[in-house]
Scaffold this motif. Structure first.
Motif, mmCIF file in Angstrom:
data_model
loop_
_atom_site.group_PDB
_atom_site.id
_atom_site.type_symbol
_atom_site.label_atom_id
_atom_site.label_comp_id
_atom_site.label_asym_id
_atom_site.label_seq_id
_atom_site.Cartn_x
_atom_site.Cartn_y
_atom_site.Cartn_z
ATOM 1 N N ALA A 11 0.905 -1.121 -0.156
ATOM 2 C CA ALA A 11 -0.192 0.008 0.046
ATOM 3 C C ALA A 11 0.966 1.401 -0.127
ATOM 4 O O ALA A 11 0.288 2.345 -0.079
ATOM 5 N N GLY A 12 2.199 1.087 0.163
ATOM 6 C CA GLY A 12 2.944 2.347 0.366
ATOM 7 C C GLY A 12 3.404 2.893 -1.174
ATOM 8 O O GLY A 12 2.841 2.526 -2.258
ATOM 9 N N SER A 16 2.596 0.296 -4.155
ATOM 10 C CA SER A 16 1.416 0.622 -4.886
ATOM 11 C C SER A 16 1.413 0.721 -6.337
ATOM 12 O O SER A 16 0.885 0.159 -7.169
ATOM 13 N N HIS A 17 2.683 1.476 -6.569
ATOM 14 C CA HIS A 17 3.128 1.467 -8.315
ATOM 15 C C HIS A 17 3.412 0.044 -8.849
ATOM 16 O O HIS A 17 3.010 -0.102 -9.950
ATOM 17 N N SER A 39 -2.054 4.315 3.311
ATOM 18 C CA SER A 39 -3.510 4.140 3.392
ATOM 19 C C SER A 39 -4.092 3.104 2.413
ATOM 20 O O SER A 39 -3.472 2.935 1.358
ATOM 21 N N VAL A 40 -5.080 2.561 2.650
ATOM 22 C CA VAL A 40 -5.633 1.562 1.802
ATOM 23 C C VAL A 40 -6.195 2.402 0.730
ATOM 24 O O VAL A 40 -6.546 1.657 -0.484
ATOM 25 N N ASP A 41 -6.469 3.647 0.730
ATOM 26 C CA ASP A 41 -6.819 4.355 -0.561
ATOM 27 C C ASP A 41 -6.031 4.215 -1.530
ATOM 28 O O ASP A 41 -6.433 4.290 -2.751
ATOM 29 N N HIS A 81 9.225 -7.865 -1.364
ATOM 30 C CA HIS A 81 9.217 -7.237 0.084
ATOM 31 C C HIS A 81 9.593 -6.119 0.107
ATOM 32 O O HIS A 81 10.798 -5.662 0.025
ATOM 33 N N PHE A 82 8.514 -5.090 0.394
ATOM 34 C CA PHE A 82 8.875 -3.548 0.572
ATOM 35 C C PHE A 82 8.506 -3.298 1.887
ATOM 36 O O PHE A 82 9.032 -2.098 2.243
#
Ligand code: NAD
Ligand code: UD1
Length: 346
Positions: A11-12, A16-17, A39-41, A81-82
């Protein structure tokens, strides 16, 4: 059958990208994130862009029972693994949190992977492991040096533990991706970097000055041995970086062992060049003042990206202006990041 990838920290910012790039490439994606810095957004926005949603599990990489459950419930072929903490200054004040999340969390993840017979791992490392390198550009054969802060040391420790793991068991196939300076945002303007509080890194700081949230940028030193005296870095567009992960994933499914790749452009820009490029892209002015050097900073750092180009068939496509235009689009469309106003919770 669908190829399923577990993305920790998905989600970071970079996660996310990369999740988006994986979904677009047809992978099934499971994101595990405790949302301590996200955020999960971001994942809802990913769905807006590609019409696909990853499976989201809110949880911690240090939770072994949860990890075991995930690996028994889903047939996972590889892990990106981020997950981890990344603020250098904070790591000096809270070293235990950094070693717990970044090092102990990685140990826990690898143990759960081994138990589940999942041996393909891509790890988010950093150019910080090279320390103050005397060779420029830096290739992967350059020696690593003990970084000057707990965050950097935690990255180097995980690199070392992953090497030990691979020597101990030939089934492991691991990529250590040493990122240079990730910047920019997806060109939709829907996902981007959303730092907590005042940004520490240059580009988020510049963009918050441009939008009027911060008054002026402090340029940390103009007395470095560089052409204009300010620090030089290799800034890489986050979408190019995400593509590098897909290429690394593909490569480790065939290679085995530990593979180290620099992910950078091979071009260094100074702080003053970055300010000018941002002003040009945004048509906003970025007031700045020169102040003392920031402790722990180095004069210059840029990548030799040839190994990734030759072995992964990957090279960056986006230029400095793209990085700045995309950062500005994200910043101006989302002045509070994923929050809807300055006082709503992330
Ligand atoms: P980020 O903070 O946006 O993303 C990290 C994600 O991990 C966040 O969503 C956070 O909530 C999650 N997380 C943290 N600890 C966790 C835990 N214990 N369990 C589950 N989730 C957890 O950071 P980013 O910029 O996307 O960085 C991703 C990775 O790349 C990090 O490991 C970072 O150290 C590394 N890296 C980043 C940079 C950079 O400049 N952004 C440079 C080099 C390396
Ligand atoms: C920083 C971290 C590094 C981490 C990397 C990832 C430090 C010392 N290093 O690298 O460990 O891997 O982020 O994102 O924090 N600058 C200014 N004014 C600012 C901010 C930065 O002049 O307000 C300058 C810095 O001196 C540097 C350049 O801009 O020359 C880039 O800084 P930054 O974005 O913080 O990245 P790094 O220092 O390269």
């Amino acid at each position: 059958m669908k190829n399923t990838i577990l993305v920790t920290g998905g989600a970071g910012y970079i996660g996310s990208h990369t999740t988006l790039a994986l979904l677009e490439a047809g992978f099934e994606v499971i994101v595990l994130d405790n949302l301590c810095n996200s955020s999960v957004d971001s994942l809802n926005r990913v769905q807006k862009i590609c019409n696909k949603l990853p499976i989201f599990i809110e949880g911690d990489i240090r939770d072994r029972i949860l990890l075991n459950n995930i690996f028994t419930t889903y047939k996972i072929s590889a892990v990106l693994h981020f997950a981890g903490l990344k603020a250098v200054g904070d790591s000096v004040n809270n070293p235990l949190e950094y070693y717990e999340n970044n090092v102990a969390g990685s140990v826990n993840l690898c143990s759960a992977m081994a138990q589940a017979n999942v041996f393909n791992l891509v790890f988010s490392s950093s150019a910080t492991v090279y320390g103050e390198s005397t060779q420029m550009p830096i290739n992967e054969r350059a020696p690593t040096a003990t970084p000057t802060n707990p965050y950097g040391r935690s990255k180097l420790m995980v690199e070392e533990l992953l090497k030990d793991l691979s020597y101990s068991d030939a089934r492991w196939s691991i990529a250590l991706l040493r990122y240079f300076n990730p910047v920019g945002a997806h060109q939709s303007g829907l996902i981007g970097e959303d730092p907590n509080g005042t940004p520490n890194n240059l580009v988020p700081y510049i963009s918050q000055v441009a939008i009027g949230k911060l008054k002026k940028l402090s340029v940390y030193g103009d007395d470095y041995p560089t052409p204009d005296g300010t620090g030089i870095r290799d800034y890489i567009h986050v979408v190019d970086l995400a593509d590098g992960h897909l290429k690394a994933l593909q490569a480790i499914s065939k290679t085995g062992g530990v593979n180290i790749w620099n992910l950078g452009t091979g071009i260094g820009y100074s702080v003053l060049e970055m300010i000018r490029a941002f002003e040009m892209a945004s048509q906003k002015s970025v007031p700045f003042q020169i102040v003392n050097r920031r402790q722990g900073d180095i004069a210059e750092c840029w990548a030799d990206p040839m190994k990734a180009q030759q072995e992964l068939g990957w090279k960056t496509e986006r230029k400095l202006n793209d990085m700045m235009v995309d950062t500005w689009r994200w910043q101006s469309l989302n002045p509070y990041g994923y929050k809807t106003s300055s006082n709503s919770v992330k």
